[in-house]
Design a protein around this motif. Structure first.
Motif, PDB file in Angstrom:
ATOM      1  N   ASP A1456     -26.024 -23.096 105.042  1.00 15.31           N
ATOM      2  CA  ASP A1456     -25.680 -23.931 103.897  1.00 15.31           C
ATOM      3  C   ASP A1456     -25.131 -25.262 104.393  1.00 15.31           C
ATOM      4  O   ASP A1456     -24.275 -25.289 105.288  1.00 15.31           O
ATOM      5  CB  ASP A1456     -24.636 -23.251 103.021  1.00 15.31           C
ATOM      6  CG  ASP A1456     -25.241 -22.138 102.193  1.00 15.31           C
ATOM      7  OD1 ASP A1456     -26.470 -22.136 102.028  1.00 15.31           O
ATOM      8  OD2 ASP A1456     -24.487 -21.264 101.730  1.00 15.31           O
ATOM      9  N   ARG A1480     -14.540 -29.516 100.051  1.00  8.22           N
ATOM     10  CA  ARG A1480     -14.196 -29.133  98.682  1.00  8.22           C
ATOM     11  C   ARG A1480     -12.900 -28.334  98.621  1.00  8.22           C
ATOM     12  O   ARG A1480     -12.619 -27.689  97.627  1.00  8.22           O
ATOM     13  CB  ARG A1480     -15.335 -28.306  98.088  1.00  8.22           C
ATOM     14  CG  ARG A1480     -16.681 -29.025  98.048  1.00  8.22           C
ATOM     15  CD  ARG A1480     -16.814 -29.864  96.824  1.00  8.22           C
ATOM     16  NE  ARG A1480     -16.941 -29.052  95.643  1.00  8.22           N
ATOM     17  CZ  ARG A1480     -16.792 -29.488  94.396  1.00  8.22           C
ATOM     18  NH1 ARG A1480     -16.494 -30.748  94.202  1.00  8.22           N
ATOM     19  NH2 ARG A1480     -16.932 -28.681  93.369  1.00  8.22           N
ATOM     20  N   ASN A1482     -12.131 -25.674 100.194  1.00 10.56           N
ATOM     21  CA  ASN A1482     -12.370 -24.240 100.188  1.00 10.56           C
ATOM     22  C   ASN A1482     -12.090 -23.646 101.554  1.00 10.56           C
ATOM     23  O   ASN A1482     -12.137 -24.342 102.574  1.00 10.56           O
ATOM     24  CB  ASN A1482     -13.833 -23.931  99.825  1.00 10.56           C
ATOM     25  CG  ASN A1482     -14.192 -24.380  98.434  1.00 10.56           C
ATOM     26  OD1 ASN A1482     -13.476 -24.121  97.478  1.00 10.56           O
ATOM     27  ND2 ASN A1482     -15.314 -25.071  98.305  1.00 10.56           N
ATOM     28  N   GLN A1484     -13.723 -20.444 103.764  1.00 10.12           N
ATOM     29  CA  GLN A1484     -14.770 -19.433 103.856  1.00 10.12           C
ATOM     30  C   GLN A1484     -14.562 -18.620 105.126  1.00 10.12           C
ATOM     31  O   GLN A1484     -14.163 -19.157 106.169  1.00 10.12           O
ATOM     32  CB  GLN A1484     -16.162 -20.069 103.868  1.00 10.12           C
ATOM     33  CG  GLN A1484     -16.616 -20.581 102.510  1.00 10.12           C
ATOM     34  CD  GLN A1484     -18.047 -21.094 102.548  1.00 10.12           C
ATOM     35  OE1 GLN A1484     -18.292 -22.218 102.963  1.00 10.12           O
ATOM     36  NE2 GLN A1484     -18.971 -20.268 102.134  1.00 10.12           N
ATOM     37  N   ASP A1506     -14.452 -15.874 100.277  1.00  8.79           N
ATOM     38  CA  ASP A1506     -14.225 -17.301 100.048  1.00  8.79           C
ATOM     39  C   ASP A1506     -13.043 -17.469  99.116  1.00  8.79           C
ATOM     40  O   ASP A1506     -12.677 -16.568  98.363  1.00  8.79           O
ATOM     41  CB  ASP A1506     -15.476 -18.001  99.516  1.00  8.79           C
ATOM     42  CG  ASP A1506     -16.081 -17.283  98.315  1.00  8.79           C
ATOM     43  OD1 ASP A1506     -15.306 -16.889  97.419  1.00  8.79           O
ATOM     44  OD2 ASP A1506     -17.308 -17.100  98.278  1.00  8.79           O
ATOM     45  N   TYR A1605     -14.245 -20.287  94.400  1.00 10.12           N
ATOM     46  CA  TYR A1605     -14.890 -21.161  95.385  1.00 10.12           C
ATOM     47  C   TYR A1605     -15.580 -22.325  94.682  1.00 10.12           C
ATOM     48  O   TYR A1605     -16.325 -22.140  93.718  1.00 10.12           O
ATOM     49  CB  TYR A1605     -15.898 -20.335  96.189  1.00 10.12           C
ATOM     50  CG  TYR A1605     -16.731 -21.128  97.152  1.00 10.12           C
ATOM     51  CD1 TYR A1605     -16.221 -21.512  98.382  1.00 10.12           C
ATOM     52  CD2 TYR A1605     -18.039 -21.493  96.841  1.00 10.12           C
ATOM     53  CE1 TYR A1605     -16.979 -22.233  99.282  1.00 10.12           C
ATOM     54  CE2 TYR A1605     -18.808 -22.213  97.735  1.00 10.12           C
ATOM     55  CZ  TYR A1605     -18.278 -22.585  98.945  1.00 10.12           C
ATOM     56  OH  TYR A1605     -19.034 -23.293  99.829  1.00 10.12           O
ATOM     57  N   ARG A1606     -15.299 -23.545  95.145  1.00 16.04           N
ATOM     58  CA  ARG A1606     -15.925 -24.745  94.585  1.00 16.04           C
ATOM     59  C   ARG A1606     -17.239 -24.999  95.310  1.00 16.04           C
ATOM     60  O   ARG A1606     -17.252 -25.242  96.511  1.00 16.04           O
ATOM     61  CB  ARG A1606     -15.005 -25.960  94.737  1.00 16.04           C
ATOM     62  CG  ARG A1606     -13.659 -25.819  94.065  1.00 16.04           C
ATOM     63  CD  ARG A1606     -13.784 -25.864  92.549  1.00 16.04           C
ATOM     64  NE  ARG A1606     -12.499 -26.098  91.924  1.00 16.04           N
ATOM     65  CZ  ARG A1606     -11.629 -25.163  91.560  1.00 16.04           C
ATOM     66  NH1 ARG A1606     -11.922 -23.901  91.772  1.00 16.04           N
ATOM     67  NH2 ARG A1606     -10.488 -25.473  90.982  1.00 16.04           N
ATOM     68  N   ARG A1607     -18.318 -24.956  94.560  1.00 14.53           N
ATOM     69  CA  ARG A1607     -19.626 -25.126  95.183  1.00 14.53           C
ATOM     70  C   ARG A1607     -19.831 -26.585  95.574  1.00 14.53           C
ATOM     71  O   ARG A1607     -19.359 -27.505  94.921  1.00 14.53           O
ATOM     72  CB  ARG A1607     -20.734 -24.682  94.234  1.00 14.53           C
ATOM     73  CG  ARG A1607     -20.702 -23.193  93.905  1.00 14.53           C
ATOM     74  CD  ARG A1607     -21.935 -22.783  93.122  1.00 14.53           C
ATOM     75  NE  ARG A1607     -21.974 -21.355  92.908  1.00 14.53           N
ATOM     76  CZ  ARG A1607     -21.536 -20.749  91.818  1.00 14.53           C
ATOM     77  NH1 ARG A1607     -21.001 -21.469  90.848  1.00 14.53           N
ATOM     78  NH2 ARG A1607     -21.615 -19.443  91.688  1.00 14.53           N
ATOM     79  N   THR A1608     -20.591 -26.784  96.628  1.00 13.68           N
ATOM     80  CA  THR A1608     -20.832 -28.128  97.119  1.00 13.68           C
ATOM     81  C   THR A1608     -21.830 -28.843  96.221  1.00 13.68           C
ATOM     82  O   THR A1608     -22.788 -28.240  95.726  1.00 13.68           O
ATOM     83  CB  THR A1608     -21.354 -28.083  98.559  1.00 13.68           C
ATOM     84  OG1 THR A1608     -21.647 -29.399  99.000  1.00 13.68           O
ATOM     85  CG2 THR A1608     -22.609 -27.243  98.659  1.00 13.68           C
ATOM     86  N   CYS A1614     -25.365 -24.066  98.561  1.00 14.66           N
ATOM     87  CA  CYS A1614     -25.051 -22.876  97.776  1.00 14.66           C
ATOM     88  C   CYS A1614     -26.304 -22.293  97.139  1.00 14.66           C
ATOM     89  O   CYS A1614     -26.402 -22.159  95.922  1.00 14.66           O
ATOM     90  CB  CYS A1614     -23.998 -23.167  96.710  1.00 14.66           C
ATOM     91  SG  CYS A1614     -22.334 -23.204  97.365  1.00 14.66           S
ATOM     92  N   ASN A1617     -25.760 -18.111  94.665  1.00 10.67           N
ATOM     93  CA  ASN A1617     -24.819 -18.434  93.602  1.00 10.67           C
ATOM     94  C   ASN A1617     -23.747 -17.368  93.428  1.00 10.67           C
ATOM     95  O   ASN A1617     -23.086 -17.313  92.411  1.00 10.67           O
ATOM     96  CB  ASN A1617     -25.569 -18.623  92.278  1.00 10.67           C
ATOM     97  CG  ASN A1617     -26.328 -19.934  92.258  1.00 10.67           C
ATOM     98  OD1 ASN A1617     -25.858 -20.913  92.831  1.00 10.67           O
ATOM     99  ND2 ASN A1617     -27.479 -19.944  91.617  1.00 10.67           N
ATOM    100  N   ARG A1619     -20.235 -15.773  94.376  1.00 10.29           N
ATOM    101  CA  ARG A1619     -18.952 -16.013  95.029  1.00 10.29           C
ATOM    102  C   ARG A1619     -18.425 -14.700  95.590  1.00 10.29           C
ATOM    103  O   ARG A1619     -18.390 -13.687  94.900  1.00 10.29           O
ATOM    104  CB  ARG A1619     -17.947 -16.612  94.046  1.00 10.29           C
ATOM    105  CG  ARG A1619     -18.277 -18.029  93.595  1.00 10.29           C
ATOM    106  CD  ARG A1619     -17.148 -18.560  92.720  1.00 10.29           C
ATOM    107  NE  ARG A1619     -17.318 -19.951  92.375  1.00 10.29           N
ATOM    108  CZ  ARG A1619     -17.799 -20.394  91.220  1.00 10.29           C
ATOM    109  NH1 ARG A1619     -18.208 -19.532  90.305  1.00 10.29           N
ATOM    110  NH2 ARG A1619     -17.897 -21.687  90.968  1.00 10.29           N
TER     111      ARG A1619
END
Length: 1668
Positions: A1456, A1480, A1482, A1484, A1506, A1605-1608, A1614, A1617, A1619
């Protein structure tokens, strides 16, 4: 043999913030939160990241005090504003905006025992933003902007800008008495920006902009307003009317600063200011006018007759009708950004022309015509409007600011009406106080310290101002502000003033003798005129800053960088037993410190993390002993009394006359250090025969001791009888003529069938002639004794009473019977101000305290409160007000009058406080204060309401202690704002509860005690019990009779004047200090040097006393501890400390987590720090720094050439350009020449000296320092890098010296023994010169050696020796690390997208291996022969180094496209997780698991969990997680060695082999991530899910949404989809610790567990996060 597959068991992570970044201030506002009257100074509310803090201002000192703090909000605050309460004398509300998904909340502070930001309105504005984003994710990344208009007072209009200008939402808030501020709109009104933009473009003639004819807004997703930079409401309109500062989308959006200077082209255009009239209730809006403003516009502010546009090079005044009234130039580059139709004027007379830049500056208005402007680095200017706008330089700089982030002002009116500034403003003529406007100015910073200033403005005429000369030299306090270098004098300005004065008062020149009249001047361009030609100056009134005084400064850490651990002092000589345990091969240095870079620029420096007890620099003396039960100090005699199992020992502290030494005395070892030594006294020679007989040292047990006079002291003894009972006596001993004699022997009259369970410390009465002491019995009774030094003796009994009526149906029989008893379980005798527990005094002449009966509570009031939401507060408050004298002052006792009080706590949880004088009087004493639930952890102790009792726990108070917490005061026990009256309770389960007194603001009486959350568990852990069982099994510890009634020595010790602080030390299973910072009680963990593993003794610190080192009144008392130390089980050590910590220093911080932080200001930005090992007895550190400067460009004001010379140079340059172009067209271009030399630099910026000068530009210079912490962090040597060279990374390492060239036959056969290592300091740099981004980046690797004389007798300074440099052409060097494989050390260089492995040999670096990533490597982490690469664009790479063929091989990666900022390693046993932190915010957690299906055959790193962190960090450092057996030691290596000697199996389990990561954040916070075992993880997961629903959250925000988790937003990011979640939020689950026991039981029952098991899991979690 087949290869063993990697351990792919999951590592369950848990995140816990050790402290939040509350010191910085990104946003601030003034609001009345606790103000009771309209004239009270409001509170200062600050926000930083996810922390909101409320301060109050001490009227006496002007200092900021903590009122409330709300850390760990489930969202980062990006906007804050005050909603004024229409009702006077009521609290205001706050309007908060949160970053990320746009949310707006209206909150108020819930004034109850459980402090809460109560959200009355929460608006989620994500939907209107997504609808107008048309699938774009970039607008979702921009924080919301908002502006507020409250007119009328009960209605507020709010306009929110979303997505940087994609949409604008409007809403109205209405205030009601019942519900507060609430939105009256079901949905926000979204402005039709696309339709409104048509009128905007027509008004601003946007179609005339070059290139606009080819643009069609219908084919674009832009709103039509382009980028919206700011909004403000205009005055003078009936309907809400706002102005919007935005760009012109027809011209391509915002201008690029690099093209502003071009006179032609599509990038030079202005911004647009548009006015919009709103009717939110009808959902209507209309454009009133639009006008062009300069292209460098940044923000817009409302004024009395329009608005003021804040630009980088100018200030633009615009009227209510859109007419430009003035364009004020602040430098000579202003014409590069101002449209041609706008007329620019310089700073008007009599102010000097300016040469400043306003980008990064902040403005705050005092009145509608005056305000303060503070530049980026703290320079202060006075912005004012007379006939026009002007800027008055005050030639002052707010120090240690770093960069200013916000500026807020609160006017106070005249000086005589403001108590907070009374006597604090310097340089003011007292005769002019009545005409000065005063106020408070707060300058906040998120990168450094924030300052609160008091100011005084005077309105005067120009003539008076010139006469006072206050424009050039404002009168400022020398220590509060510093004059800017180079600005102290202005010869040009002085000459102008002299010319104006001569022109004004010139002699008449006419022939008839009439005076020559000089016409008034409106033309500012008069520099070239002679004195006779000058016009008379227009006299008008202006504002002058007569005083600008710093009242207080909030010390903040700022961003925390990558730190290190290392010693802070020179080597010490360990004892013989320590050397055996430690097995040291090199000299042991001093205490280890945890050092982090912090701050930026002028506020930069180092943050030293420490705890009390771990720093050996404050140790005065030490002595080893055994079998000591307690310790008591007699400061006036400089004696220490040790209570042994049988008998006692007396030690005297004497000054040492020689060097450090060790001497054996009987079974004890004496250690001399510094200037003191403990010596044991021979009792047979010291005591008289009568004293020896009375002391009965061979059979008695010393229970307590205390002083009453300089020569007299008391001891309480327990002497066993033949029938197994005890006889108790109190001896008054006197030391005279070198002999100890018995002055009085008091029989305490305790029956033989009574056994004393505890004794309170001796408490002198207010006159100092008597002492008070109380005792409790195991039978449930208690006694209070009063002894006099003249032989008088009195006693009073407190018998057990019938307990409360318990509902047997709601409680178990055992618990019901336990709480029904009224046995006295603990007592305390203390002093408090007279009237502290009295609500009014009926007779002022009566010296006794009076009791007010407030126990009657009306049922009607309860019904009214439930029905209408509030009770008769005003009636209750009126009834609680004290009777007033004739002059209107309250009729209660003054704080300087003190009384003695006694507090008793019963088994039922009932707390009673009596007056000692009432107890010993003939009357029946009535309690002054009564509360229930004292040992049950209730949130508030108030009144007689019986809280809900625990259902399955029998909890009682084993010890209580009242004390003052805060700065030491000459007046003992005085109530003031910075000193808190506190109550500490230790329960029979080992928990320590802390309460602070809530005082009435009018009467200064204690209304209740509110529990202070500490998140600190002090009960023994289960691991301690298991270890004790093992020691008993191995017969290392004797079996104890658990059923035997044993006397309990005190564990809660109140102290005074330790490092300027009063507080309490709790000698419990996890020792802790309770001190105060800015009026807020805080907890500090205690550590002991070479402490024994926990378990053998119930407490690591068995004794404490203070005051032994006090040489004179007012000086630091010092303190002593007695702790269990490594060695034979039962070994103890007495340690004498001369001070606690630097608590009273302005650079000392107690941020939380039990850690004290000492900020060491250096005035530079510290980028990296590392310890240089092998420097002998003196520790040295390598520090990589950058110095932030402002380059002076005054040379650009004039080039010294005439107009003809400038024309000739321009023609020559034009001809040369034509020639090169012709040669290139004909093919004659030299291809071997560097093409960058052909880049033509356009000299487009020209300084117009008529308007101002060239402003300074920021620049930085980078250096390498060698510092010595033992000498006060002085710089021993330094090395300056070249110009345009930036230091990126640093590493202190040892490289192997290879004698063979890589690739030869002998190269592979070299063994470890054949190689020598050489220490280096490696620096990686990046070179960014004048070509900037037009050329590819490059860097250098620099190697240094440290040369020094290691002889202790030598005074030679260490020197840096430059050894080698290597230029790296494929990118800047971003990371350096040392790869050790098969005993060979090599240098790993990360530059650009390449990883090079270089080895040292023949005095140079030679590449032996490489690997190429995708874009740019930001960080590398090595362990064994594995390597983790962090790519700034393409996530993580997992590599392995093979020594056989010297190759780097890719094992797996994350596919990713995630920008990774930092990476770290987390392990438990054989399992390993790779932790990464992205852009973001986050976290991981990846794992290399080739056998997992998600690994795609082993090529992909598998994401296991995450978590959204909510803050940025740049480094994740691994550390060893300690268990509860080792957490009390400041030297864990020695304690771990002792633990392994006691338990041979320790270290075999996975929980004993854990590595966590700790990190500092950009907000100044500090956190840790630890791995958990499977059972603990699932138990805490269930606890987390229940607590999310059970507990109220601040601002009504969702914890689940915050931690997702804040998706990029990157394309292709991502693809999965899903989390993973899977991370425990430690900040949430640790709130369980501070809940009442009844609530804990309910939550534990909901998840099918027990309170004790959950608390034990949280205890181990907290211990594993104790990095310090």
């Amino acid at each position: 043999m087949a290869r063993r597959a990697p351990n792919s068991r999951p590592v369950h992570p848990c995140y816990l913030s050790i402290w939040e970044g509350s010191g910085g201030c990104e946003f601030s506002t003034w609001a009345s939160i606790d103000a009771e009257t309209e004239n009270d100074v409001p509170n200062l509310v600050t926000a930083q990241g996810s922390t909101l803090t409320i301060f109050s201002i001490d009227q006496a000192t002007g200092k900021l005090l903590f009122l409330e703090s709300f850390p760990n909000l489930y969202g980062n605050v990006c906007f804050i504003e005050t909603l004024k309460n229409p009702n006077r004398n009521h609290s205001d509300s706050l309007l908060l905006g949160f970053s990320g998904l746009p949310r707006l909340a209206v909150v108020s502070v819930k004034k109850s025992s459980e402090k809460l930001l109560l959200g009355t309105t929460l608006l989620d504005l994500t939907l209107p933003l997504q609808e107008l984003s048309y699938g774009s994710v970039a607008p979702l990344e921009q924080d919301l902007q908002a502006t507020l208009l409250q007119n009328p007072s009960n209605t507020a209009t709010v306009v929110v800008t979303l997505g940087g200008g994609v949409s604008m939402a409007c809403l109205q808030l209405k205030y009601t008495q019942a519900a507060g501020w609430q939105s009256i709109n079901e949905e926000p009104y979204v402005l039709p920006l696309q339709s409104l933009s048509a009128a905007t473009l027509d008004e601003s003639a946007g179609a005339n902009v070059l290139g606009s004819g080819n643009r069609d807004l219908n084919q674009s997703i832009v709103s039509g307003f382009g980028d919206i930079l700011g909004t403000a409401f205009l005055p003078g309109y009936l309907e809400p009317t706002m102005v919007v500062l935005h760009s012109n989308p027809l011209s391509g959006g915002r201008a690029w600063p690099g093209r502003l200077g071009r006179e032609s082209g599509g990038t030079r255009h202005g911004m647009i200011l548009s006015s919009i009239a709103l009717t939110v209730s009808h959902c209507r809006s209309a454009i009133l006018w639009s006008t062009q403003v300069p292209a460098d516009a940044l923000q817009v502010y409302p004024t009395s007759n329009g608005c003021l546009v804040h630009c980088a090079n100018s200030m633009l005044a615009v009227g209510n009708t859109g007419q430009i009234q003035q364009c004020l130039a602040v430098n000579g580059w202003v014409k590069a950004s101002v449209p041609s139709e706008i007329t620019v004027t310089p700073n008007p007379w009599p102010f000097p022309k300016l040469a400043i830049a306003l980008d990064g500056a902040k403005i705050s208005f005092v009145t509608d015509k005056a305000g303060f402007c503070v530049l980026r680095h703290g320079q202060v200017y006075l912005l004012q409007y007379t006939d026009s706008w002007s800027l008055l330089p005050l030639y002052t700089n707010i120090g240690a600011l770093g960069q200013i982030e916000n500026l807020t002002c609160w006017p106070l009116g005249k000086v005589i009406s403001s108590k907070v500034l009374e006597g604090k403003l310097s340089g003011i003529d007292k005769s002019k106080l009545s005409v000065m406007d005063t106020g408070l100015l707060f300058a906040g910073s998120r990168l450094g310290d924030s300052s609160l200033l008091g100011f005084a403005l005077e309105t005067t005429s120009v003539a008076d101002a010139l006469e006072g000369d206050s424009i050039v030299h404002p009168k400022l306090e020398p220590y509060s502000v510093s004059a800017m270098p180079g600005e102290g004098e202005s010869s040009e300005y002085d000459m102008i003033l002299e010319a104006e004065e001569e022109a004004l008062y010139a002699a008449p020149t006419t022939t008839d003798g009439s005076p020559t009249l000089i016409p008034a001047s409106d033309d500012e361009y008069t520099d070239s005129l002679s004195i006779q030609e000058r016009k008379r100056a227009r006299l008008s009134r202006l504002f002058l800053a007569r005083s600008l005084t710093v009242l207080d400064s909030l010390t903040a850490l700022g961003p925390l960088g990558s730190g290190c651990t290392g010693p802070l002092s020179e080597a010490i000589t360990p004892t013989t037993e320590e050397e055996i345990v430690l097995e040291e091969k090199t000299p042991s240095l001093g205490a280890t410190g945890y050092i982090f870079p912090c701050g930026y620029g002028s506020s930069g420096g180092l943050a030293l993390l420490t705890t009390p007890g771990r720093d050996d620099r404050s140790i005065v003396a030490e002595e080893d002993c055994v079998s000591t039960s307690a310790m008591f100090s007699l400061p006036a005699h400089r004696l220490v009394v040790l209570s042994m199992e049988v008998g006692m020992r007396f030690l005297r502290l004497e000054e040492s006359s020689g060097a450090n030494s060790s001497v054996k005395v009987d079974e004890a070892e004496q250690v001399q250090q510094d200037n003191a030594v403990l010596k044991e006294i021979d009792l047979e020679q010291w005591c008289t025969a009568d004293a020896l007989q009375s002391l009965s040292i061979n059979s008695s047990v010393l229970l307590t001791a205390g002083e009453i006079a300089s020569q007299d002291f008391f001891v309480v003894l327990g002497i066993p009888n033949e029938n197994a009972s005890m006889t108790y006596s109190c001896l008054l001993l006197s030391e005279g003529s070198g002999q100890l004699s018995v002055k009085f022997n008091f029989d305490m009259s305790i029956p033989n069938d009574e056994v004393v369970s505890s004794l309170t410390p001796f408490c002198k009465d207010t006159m100092g002639t008597e002492v008070l002491i109380a005792c409790t019995f195991f039978s449930g009774g208690s006694k209070l004794f009063r002894f006099s030094n003249e032989g008088a003796f009195e006693t009073r009994n407190f018998d057990a009473e019938l307990g409360m009526d318990i509902d047997s149906e709601s409680n178990e029989d055992e618990e019901a019977a336990f709480y029904s008893r009224g046995n006295v379980v603990s007592m305390d005798v203390f002093h408090a101000p007279k009237g502290a527990f009295s609500l009014h005094t009926s007779d002022p002449s009566d010296k006794e305290l009076q009791m007010t009966d407030n126990s009657a509570v009306s049922d009607d009031d309860d019904d009214d409160e439930g029905l209408y939401g509030s009770s008769n507060d005003e009636h209750d408050e009126q009834s609680r007000r004290p009777a007033q004298k004739d002059d209107g002052t309250p009729e209660y006792g003054t704080p300087e009058e003190f009384v003695s009080l006694v507090a008793i706590c019963r088994q039922s949880g009932k707390l009673e406080i009596y007056s000692v004088s009432d107890v010993f009087s003939d009357k029946e004493a009535s309690p002054l204060f009564v509360a229930f639930g004292a040992s049950h952890g209730v949130s508030e102790l108030q009144g007689i309401t019986v809280p809900r009792l625990p259902r399955s726990h029998t909890v009682s108070a084993s010890e209580i202690r009242f004390f003052f917490c805060g700065p030491s005061s000459k007046t003992k026990g005085k109530f003031d704002a910075s000193r808190i009256f506190c109550l500490a309770i230790e329960t029979n389960h080992g928990d320590t509860l802390l309460y602070s007194a809530e005082l009435s603001r009018r009467t200064k009486t204690v209304e209740s005690f509110t529990r202070v959350p500490t998140k600190h568990i002090t009960r023994p852990s289960r691991e301690q019990g298991k270890h004790l069982t093992k020691l008993r099994r191995h017969r290392m510890v004797s079996q104890r009779d658990e059923g035997k009634q044993q006397f309990r020595y005190n564990r809660l010790f109140a102290f005074q004047n330790l490092s300027g602080q009063d507080g309490l030390f709790a000698a419990v299973s996890r020792p802790a200090w309770f001190v105060a910072e800015r009026g807020r009680p805080m907890m500090l963990c205690h550590r002991s040097r070479h402490a024994a593993p926990a378990g053998a003794s119930p407490r690591p610190v068995t004794g404490f006393c203070s005051g032994l080192l006090q040489a004179a009144p007012g000086l630091d008392w010092g303190f002593m501890t007695l702790h269990e130390r490594v060695g034979r089980v039962g070994s103890q050590r007495i340690t004498v400390f001369d001070s606690l910590l630097d608590l009273s220093s302005s650079h000392g911080l107690i941020p939380g987590g039990g850690i004290f932080v000492q900020k060491i200001p250096l005035g530079v930005t510290v980028r990296r720090i590392q310890l240089i090992e092998g420097t002998g007895s003196k520790p040295l550190y390598a520090v990589m720094i950058s110095r932030e400067n402002e380059s002076d460009l005054s040379l650009l004001n004039t080039d010294g050439l005439s107009a003809e010379e400038r024309q000739r140079i321009a023609e020559e340059k034009e001809n040369a350009m034509i020639k090169r172009q012709v040669e290139a067209d004909l093919g004659g271009f030299d291809m071997e020449q560097e093409w960058v030399e052909e880049i033509e630099r356009e000299d487009c910026f020209q300084v117009d000296t008529k308007l101002g000068g060239a402003p300074p530009i920021p620049s930085s210079t980078h250096s390498l320092w060698i510092v010595d912490p033992s000498a006060g962090w002085v710089v021993m040597d330094s090395y300056e890098l070249e110009q345009h060279e930036h230091a990126m990374t640093m590493q202190v390492l040892n490289l192997s010296e290879f004698t063979e060239v890589p690739g030869t036959v002998n190269d592979t056969s070299i063994s470890e023994e054949d190689l020598e290592t050489r220490p280096f300091i490696a620096i990686g740099t990046a070179i960014v010169d004048k070509d900037g981004e037009d050329v590819s980046g490059k860097g250098r690797v620099l190697l240094f050696e440290l040369k020094q004389n290691v002889s202790r007798s030598s005074n030679a300074q260490p020197e840096l020796n430059f050894v080698y440099e290597k230029t790296i052409f494929h990118g800047p060097v971003t990371s350096l690390s040392c790869l050790i494989s098969e005993g060979k050390s090599r240098l790993v260089i990360a530059a650009g997208a390449d990883i090079n492995v270089e080895q040292w040999g023949a005095d140079k670096l030679t590449q032996v291996g490489f690997f190429r990533a995708t874009m740019s490597i930001s960080d590398t982490k090595l362990f064994k022969n594995f390597m983790v690469l962090s790519d700034a664009y393409d996530s993580l790479y997992f590599l392995i180094w093979r020594e056989s063929d010297k190759s780097l091989t890719l094992l797996a990666k994350d596919y990713d496209p995630i920008p990774v900022y930092a990476s770290g390693l987390l392990s438990r046993g054989g399992s390993l997780d790779i932790v990464c932190h992205d852009d973001r915010e986050n976290l991981q957690f990846f794992q290399y698991a080739p056998g997992d299906a998600a690994a795609r055959g082993g090529n992909r790193l598998v994401c296991r969990a995450d978590f959204h962190l909510g803050s940025q960090t740049t480094d994740l450092q691994s550390y060893f997680c300690r268990s509860s057996l080792l957490v009390n030691s400041s030297t864990p290596s020695s304690s771990l060695a002792a633990l392994k000697q006691q338990d041979k199996l320790y270290g075999k389990s996975d929980d004993d082999q854990r590595l966590g990561v700790h990190f500092g954040t950009s907000d100044g916070g500090y956190g840790a991530i630890v791995p958990l075992s499977e059972p603990i993880y699932w138990r805490l997961t269930a606890l987390q899910s229940v607590m999310v629903n059970a507990l109220e959250s601040d601002c009504s925000l969702s914890q689940r949404a915050w931690r997702l988790y804040r998706r990029t937003p990157r394309r292709g990011g991502c693809r999965q989809n899903e989390r993973k979640k899977g991370v425990i939020d430690g900040d949430l689950v640790t709130r369980f610790i501070d809940l009442p026991i009844s609530h804990q039981e309910e939550i534990a029952s909901a998840i099918g567990s027990t309170v004790d098991l959950i608390l034990d899991n949280l205890l181990e979690l907290a211990c594993s996060t104790k990095v310090v």
